[in-house]
Design a protein around this motif. Structure first.
Motif, mmCIF file in Angstrom:
data_model
loop_
_atom_site.group_PDB
_atom_site.id
_atom_site.type_symbol
_atom_site.label_atom_id
_atom_site.label_comp_id
_atom_site.label_asym_id
_atom_site.label_seq_id
_atom_site.Cartn_x
_atom_site.Cartn_y
_atom_site.Cartn_z
ATOM 1 N N ARG A 193 0.838 -1.194 0.000
ATOM 2 C CA ARG A 193 0.000 0.000 0.000
ATOM 3 C C ARG A 193 0.875 1.245 0.000
ATOM 4 N NH1 ARG A 193 -1.634 -3.157 4.418
ATOM 5 N NH2 ARG A 193 -3.036 -4.695 3.647
ATOM 6 N N PRO A 194 0.341 2.379 -0.496
ATOM 7 C CA PRO A 194 1.132 3.602 -0.552
ATOM 8 C C PRO A 194 1.720 4.012 0.796
ATOM 9 C CG PRO A 194 -0.886 3.868 -1.806
ATOM 10 C CD PRO A 194 -0.969 2.544 -1.110
ATOM 11 N N LEU A 195 0.936 3.996 1.876
ATOM 12 C CA LEU A 195 1.459 4.383 3.167
ATOM 13 C C LEU A 195 2.520 3.398 3.623
ATOM 14 C CD1 LEU A 195 1.492 6.216 5.622
ATOM 15 C CD2 LEU A 195 -0.284 4.789 6.613
ATOM 16 N N ALA A 196 2.262 2.131 3.417
ATOM 17 C CA ALA A 196 3.234 1.122 3.817
ATOM 18 C C ALA A 196 4.552 1.344 3.086
ATOM 19 C CB ALA A 196 2.691 -0.273 3.558
ATOM 20 N N ILE A 197 4.484 1.718 1.825
ATOM 21 C CA ILE A 197 5.698 1.996 1.067
ATOM 22 C C ILE A 197 6.419 3.194 1.670
ATOM 23 C CG2 ILE A 197 6.583 2.777 -1.167
ATOM 24 C CD1 ILE A 197 4.285 1.124 -2.450
ATOM 25 N N SER A 198 5.684 4.262 1.969
ATOM 26 C CA SER A 198 6.292 5.452 2.567
ATOM 27 C C SER A 198 6.969 5.128 3.881
ATOM 28 C CB SER A 198 5.229 6.532 2.802
ATOM 29 O OG SER A 198 4.660 6.937 1.601
ATOM 30 N N LEU A 199 6.276 4.348 4.727
ATOM 31 C CA LEU A 199 6.836 4.001 6.020
ATOM 32 C C LEU A 199 8.052 3.100 5.867
ATOM 33 C CD1 LEU A 199 3.557 3.428 8.057
ATOM 34 C CD2 LEU A 199 5.034 5.431 8.063
ATOM 35 N N ALA A 200 7.972 2.149 4.949
ATOM 36 C CA ALA A 200 9.107 1.253 4.725
ATOM 37 C C ALA A 200 10.319 2.026 4.218
ATOM 38 C CB ALA A 200 8.728 0.151 3.740
ATOM 39 N N LEU A 201 10.095 2.962 3.306
ATOM 40 C CA LEU A 201 11.200 3.772 2.793
ATOM 41 C C LEU A 201 11.800 4.643 3.883
ATOM 42 C CD1 LEU A 201 9.795 4.853 -0.687
ATOM 43 C CD2 LEU A 201 11.619 3.204 -0.228
ATOM 44 N N ALA A 202 10.957 5.201 4.725
ATOM 45 C CA ALA A 202 11.446 6.053 5.811
ATOM 46 C C ALA A 202 12.327 5.254 6.761
ATOM 47 C CB ALA A 202 10.284 6.683 6.564
ATOM 48 N N LEU A 203 11.901 4.040 7.074
ATOM 49 C CA LEU A 203 12.698 3.212 7.975
ATOM 50 C C LEU A 203 13.965 2.682 7.301
ATOM 51 C CD1 LEU A 203 9.963 1.234 9.922
ATOM 52 C CD2 LEU A 203 11.401 3.093 10.747
ATOM 53 N N LEU A 221 -19.110 -7.235 1.110
ATOM 54 C CA LEU A 221 -18.068 -7.126 2.134
ATOM 55 C C LEU A 221 -16.722 -6.834 1.483
ATOM 56 C CD1 LEU A 221 -17.015 -7.355 5.067
ATOM 57 C CD2 LEU A 221 -16.716 -9.814 4.622
ATOM 58 N N LEU A 222 -16.408 -7.537 0.407
ATOM 59 C CA LEU A 222 -15.156 -7.301 -0.312
ATOM 60 C C LEU A 222 -15.072 -5.852 -0.789
ATOM 61 C CD1 LEU A 222 -12.517 -8.282 -1.646
ATOM 62 C CD2 LEU A 222 -13.914 -9.022 -3.597
ATOM 63 N N ASP A 223 -16.147 -5.344 -1.365
ATOM 64 C CA ASP A 223 -16.172 -3.947 -1.818
ATOM 65 C C ASP A 223 -15.973 -2.988 -0.644
ATOM 66 O OD1 ASP A 223 -16.652 -4.839 -4.402
ATOM 67 O OD2 ASP A 223 -18.811 -4.394 -4.350
ATOM 68 N N ALA A 224 -16.654 -3.269 0.460
ATOM 69 C CA ALA A 224 -16.525 -2.413 1.641
ATOM 70 C C ALA A 224 -15.105 -2.442 2.185
ATOM 71 C CB ALA A 224 -17.517 -2.858 2.719
ATOM 72 N N GLN A 225 -14.502 -3.623 2.197
ATOM 73 C CA GLN A 225 -13.143 -3.748 2.724
ATOM 74 C C GLN A 225 -12.146 -3.026 1.826
ATOM 75 O OE1 GLN A 225 -12.687 -4.724 5.648
ATOM 76 N NE2 GLN A 225 -10.464 -4.833 5.768
ATOM 77 N N ARG A 226 -12.308 -3.146 0.537
ATOM 78 C CA ARG A 226 -11.419 -2.425 -0.383
ATOM 79 C C ARG A 226 -11.562 -0.918 -0.214
ATOM 80 N NH1 ARG A 226 -12.335 -6.204 -5.742
ATOM 81 N NH2 ARG A 226 -10.761 -7.756 -5.190
ATOM 82 N N ALA A 227 -12.796 -0.447 -0.047
ATOM 83 C CA ALA A 227 -13.031 0.984 0.165
ATOM 84 C C ALA A 227 -12.437 1.426 1.504
ATOM 85 C CB ALA A 227 -14.528 1.289 0.112
ATOM 86 N N TRP A 228 -12.564 0.587 2.523
ATOM 87 C CA TRP A 228 -12.009 0.926 3.828
ATOM 88 C C TRP A 228 -10.484 1.011 3.753
ATOM 89 C CZ3 TRP A 228 -8.507 -1.663 6.838
ATOM 90 C CH2 TRP A 228 -8.213 -1.044 8.062
ATOM 91 N N ILE A 229 -9.848 0.058 3.080
ATOM 92 C CA ILE A 229 -8.381 0.084 2.938
ATOM 93 C C ILE A 229 -7.950 1.370 2.233
ATOM 94 C CG2 ILE A 229 -6.418 -0.995 1.738
ATOM 95 C CD1 ILE A 229 -7.828 -3.728 2.342
ATOM 96 N N ALA A 230 -8.647 1.728 1.167
ATOM 97 C CA ALA A 230 -8.317 2.959 0.446
ATOM 98 C C ALA A 230 -8.482 4.179 1.352
ATOM 99 C CB ALA A 230 -9.192 3.097 -0.803
ATOM 100 N N PHE A 231 -9.565 4.205 2.152
ATOM 101 C CA PHE A 231 -9.775 5.311 3.075
ATOM 102 C C PHE A 231 -8.661 5.374 4.119
ATOM 103 C CE2 PHE A 231 -11.235 6.517 7.315
ATOM 104 C CZ PHE A 231 -11.425 7.874 7.102
ATOM 105 N N ARG A 232 -8.374 4.231 4.769
ATOM 106 C CA ARG A 232 -7.329 4.206 5.805
ATOM 107 C C ARG A 232 -6.009 4.696 5.247
ATOM 108 N NH1 ARG A 232 -5.023 -1.421 7.230
ATOM 109 N NH2 ARG A 232 -4.398 -1.064 5.086
ATOM 110 N N ASP A 233 -5.631 4.165 4.102
ATOM 111 C CA ASP A 233 -4.341 4.533 3.523
ATOM 112 C C ASP A 233 -4.302 6.010 3.134
ATOM 113 O OD1 ASP A 233 -3.612 1.923 3.962
ATOM 114 O OD2 ASP A 233 -3.633 1.336 1.856
#
Length: 155
Positions: free
Chosen positions: A2-12, A101-113
């Motif tokens: 995920r984009p945030l995960a990439i940012s955090l991984a690069l920072a570390l 549920l899959l659609d909701a979870q994908r939307a939630w992941i996008a929102f969180r990130d």
């Protein structure tokens, strides 16, 4: 990734390695999950706080590593809850409910990130940015894991 995960991984990855990386106790997270009522219990973040008392845990990198470690434990619980709810929905309501549920979870992941990436961007000028974004990611992930747990217990 995920984009945030990439940012955090690069920072570390760009920072010097910790002499001894602090570790989160997954049992502390599991106990929080098991004992929590509602979706915003006070115990979220306690495993990261305990981790921060370990050698290396009180630096900016250590704090971020501890927050990310607890977030990973919550993400593991979230994924297990998601699979259980999805299986139950397939049994009870068929593919339509499971796909919703899959659609909701994908939307939630996008929102969180997106939301946690915004937090990172707000703090972009300071070294605290990774801590703030990691804390955002931890709390949102824990909340969703608990939401899915509660969804799975609905009759």
């Amino acid at each position: 990734m995920r984009p945030l995960a990439i940012s955090l991984a690069l920072a570390l990855a760009a920072a010097p390695a910790l002499a001894q990386e602090p570790q989160v106790d997954p049992a502390t997270v599991r106990a929080c999950f098991d004992d929590a009522t509602g979706t915003t219990p006070d115990c979220v973040g306690k495993a990261a706080a305990a981790c921060q008392s370990q050698p290396g845990g009180d630096t900016t990198l250590g704090i971020s590593a501890c927050l990310q470690g607890e977030a990973q434990a919550w993400d593991d619980l979230l994924n297990a809850q998601y699979k259980g709810v999805r299986a139950r929905l397939l049994e009870q309501g068929g593919t339509d409910l499971a796909d919703q549920l899959l659609d909701a979870q994908r939307a939630w992941i996008a929102f969180r990130d997106a939301d946690c990436s915004l937090v990172y961007a707000i703090w972009a000028e300071g070294s605290i940015r990774t801590v703030m974004a990691s804390d955002c990611y931890l709390h949102k992930t824990a909340q969703r894991a608990l939401e899915l747990r509660d969804m799975g217990s609905m009759e």
